[in-house]
Design a protein around this motif. Structure first.
Motif, mmCIF file in Angstrom:
data_model
loop_
_atom_site.group_PDB
_atom_site.id
_atom_site.type_symbol
_atom_site.label_atom_id
_atom_site.label_comp_id
_atom_site.label_asym_id
_atom_site.label_seq_id
_atom_site.Cartn_x
_atom_site.Cartn_y
_atom_site.Cartn_z
ATOM 1 N N ASN A 174 20.038 32.870 -15.773
ATOM 2 C CA ASN A 174 19.850 33.767 -14.571
ATOM 3 C C ASN A 174 18.417 33.114 -13.717
ATOM 4 O O ASN A 174 17.699 33.839 -14.249
ATOM 5 C CB ASN A 174 19.943 35.376 -15.141
ATOM 6 C CG ASN A 174 19.654 36.151 -14.018
ATOM 7 O OD1 ASN A 174 20.572 35.884 -12.758
ATOM 8 N ND2 ASN A 174 19.513 37.748 -14.775
ATOM 9 N N THR A 175 18.350 33.076 -12.233
ATOM 10 C CA THR A 175 17.612 33.024 -11.577
ATOM 11 C C THR A 175 17.795 33.746 -10.658
ATOM 12 O O THR A 175 16.509 34.129 -9.422
ATOM 13 C CB THR A 175 17.440 31.914 -11.802
ATOM 14 O OG1 THR A 175 18.443 31.600 -10.592
ATOM 15 C CG2 THR A 175 17.262 30.397 -12.441
ATOM 16 N N ILE A 183 15.178 37.219 -16.744
ATOM 17 C CA ILE A 183 14.929 36.266 -15.603
ATOM 18 C C ILE A 183 14.801 35.232 -16.304
ATOM 19 O O ILE A 183 13.635 34.776 -16.691
ATOM 20 C CB ILE A 183 14.444 36.855 -13.976
ATOM 21 C CG1 ILE A 183 14.565 37.680 -13.123
ATOM 22 C CG2 ILE A 183 13.767 35.209 -13.720
ATOM 23 C CD1 ILE A 183 15.850 37.476 -12.430
ATOM 24 N N TRP A 184 15.082 33.895 -16.541
ATOM 25 C CA TRP A 184 15.065 33.356 -17.240
ATOM 26 C C TRP A 184 14.354 32.231 -15.397
ATOM 27 O O TRP A 184 14.933 31.112 -15.047
ATOM 28 C CB TRP A 184 16.274 32.377 -17.738
ATOM 29 C CG TRP A 184 15.827 33.645 -19.328
ATOM 30 C CD1 TRP A 184 16.856 34.400 -19.461
ATOM 31 C CD2 TRP A 184 15.394 32.928 -20.666
ATOM 32 N NE1 TRP A 184 17.022 35.241 -20.218
ATOM 33 C CE2 TRP A 184 16.372 33.711 -21.103
ATOM 34 C CE3 TRP A 184 14.966 31.788 -20.753
ATOM 35 C CZ2 TRP A 184 16.166 33.584 -23.304
ATOM 36 C CZ3 TRP A 184 14.321 31.811 -22.026
ATOM 37 C CH2 TRP A 184 15.223 32.910 -23.248
ATOM 38 N N ASN A 185 13.281 31.874 -15.911
ATOM 39 C CA ASN A 185 12.702 31.123 -15.130
ATOM 40 C C ASN A 185 12.560 29.109 -15.817
ATOM 41 O O ASN A 185 12.270 29.209 -16.720
ATOM 42 C CB ASN A 185 10.748 31.215 -14.823
ATOM 43 C CG ASN A 185 10.469 32.028 -14.137
ATOM 44 O OD1 ASN A 185 10.804 32.073 -13.013
ATOM 45 N ND2 ASN A 185 10.148 33.741 -14.952
ATOM 46 N N LEU A 186 13.505 28.314 -14.501
ATOM 47 C CA LEU A 186 12.715 27.186 -15.059
ATOM 48 C C LEU A 186 11.928 26.284 -14.711
ATOM 49 O O LEU A 186 11.814 24.899 -14.730
ATOM 50 C CB LEU A 186 14.392 26.137 -14.129
ATOM 51 C CG LEU A 186 15.872 26.421 -14.609
ATOM 52 C CD1 LEU A 186 16.537 26.371 -13.835
ATOM 53 C CD2 LEU A 186 15.642 26.766 -15.669
ATOM 54 N N GLN A 282 8.214 37.830 -7.403
ATOM 55 C CA GLN A 282 8.238 35.947 -7.028
ATOM 56 C C GLN A 282 6.966 35.597 -6.304
ATOM 57 O O GLN A 282 7.145 35.583 -5.531
ATOM 58 C CB GLN A 282 9.352 36.746 -6.764
ATOM 59 C CG GLN A 282 10.495 35.125 -6.507
ATOM 60 C CD GLN A 282 11.327 35.311 -5.801
ATOM 61 O OE1 GLN A 282 11.673 36.170 -4.423
ATOM 62 N NE2 GLN A 282 12.288 34.554 -5.293
#
Length: 299
Positions: A174-175, A183-186, A282
């Motif tokens: 989930n971004t 939220i998972w940051n890549l 963000q």
């Protein structure tokens, strides 16, 4: 017999210890990240299975190399370590390129000589046991169960890795900054500090991957009388860069561009309900940013 048991003791202790460390790592990450909300449960399961099968693959092939080294008179501890640490693919490749030729002992002088040799290079005695030599060469592929187990583990490892990549590329991560889930940051962020004390969230960072999101959960006690206070300063703003503040609670999501605030932002919260609210920043290219965010009573 006791020496053999003592040599195997580190394996019996080490392998369970490694598995326990892997499980502990996942457990600590689960607690630190408030669970796996926002991340498909299939992803951590596949990742854990990948690590387990990768470990098993290395262990099986390293065990085979250990036996092969003993048979060839090489250093089994050294090559087993190389294969295990360098991963099965590269470790086995290095070993097969560098391993010694299969040898036997000269019946006259005791020197290690090739099974293909017609005479001993040390004492010159002719070697006439051709049938025995041929039989030993045919038995060169030994400990087949270890090889089979290693191949099976490798196949399962690749299947888990493929499943992880496919799931992550789909809807597994989930971004969405407007989502009520975690939220998972890549990407990555280069932070100086990040703390939340007495309801005040302080974040200072130098740079971050485009779209990176930092979030902090806060609590609204009285939405009608409280407001969000945000004092944010972006010292370096490249062309097109932005910093967006998100307020998310259930299906309600509000975004505010806070890239160039001339004074602290005071945002009313009467559109939200009392309770937990996700406060997110963000980061879209801004650098050298200092922020202080809190929920306060209206003046």
């Amino acid at each position: 017999m006791n020496d053999t048991k003592n040599k195997k003791l580190p394996l019996f202790i080490g392998i369970p210890a490694v598995f326990l460390l892997i499980l502990l790592r996942f457990g600590l990450y689960f607690l630190k990240s408030d669970g796996f909300s926002g991340l498909s449960m299939l992803l951590p399961v596949l990742l854990l299975c990948f690590l387990i099968f990768a470990f098993c693959t290395s262990a099986f092939f390293a065990s085979w190399v250990y036996q092969d080294c003993k048979k060839r008179g090489d250093d089994p501890a050294l090559w087993t370590t190389v294969v295990f640490i360098a991963a099965p693919f590269f470790g086995l490749l290095i070993y097969f390129l560098r391993r010694s030729e299969l040898k036997r002992t000269c019946p006259a002088c005791g020197r290690r000589i090739s099974f293909k040799a017609n005479y001993c290079e040390e004492c010159g005695i002719p070697i006439e046991n051709k049938e025995e030599n041929a039989m030993m060469l045919k038995q060169e592929t030994h400990h087949l169960p270890l090889i089979a187990a290693g191949v099976i583990s490798m196949a399962l490892m690749l299947m888990c890795l493929t499943g992880f990549i496919v799931s992550a590329a789909g809807n597994g991560v989930n971004t969405d900054p407007a989502s009520n889930d975690r939220i998972w940051n890549l990407g990555v962020i280069n932070m100086n500090s990040n703390s939340c004390s007495d309801g005040v969230w302080k974040l200072e960072f130098q740079s971050a991957s485009s779209g990176f999101i930092k979030e902090q959960d806060m609590k609204i006690v009285d939405a009608d009388t409280q407001m969000l206070h945000a004092d944010i300063s972006c010292k370096t703003v490249p062309e097109g860069a932005t910093l967006v503040l998100w307020l998310v609670q259930g299906d309600m999501a509000q975004s505010i561009n806070v890239t160039n605030l001339s004074e602290p932002l005071e945002y009313p919260l009467n559109e939200f309900e009392n309770g937990k609210i996700h406060v997110r920043l963000q980061i879209n290219g801004v650098k050298d940013t200092v922020s202080e965010i809190s929920i306060q009573e209206r003046q």
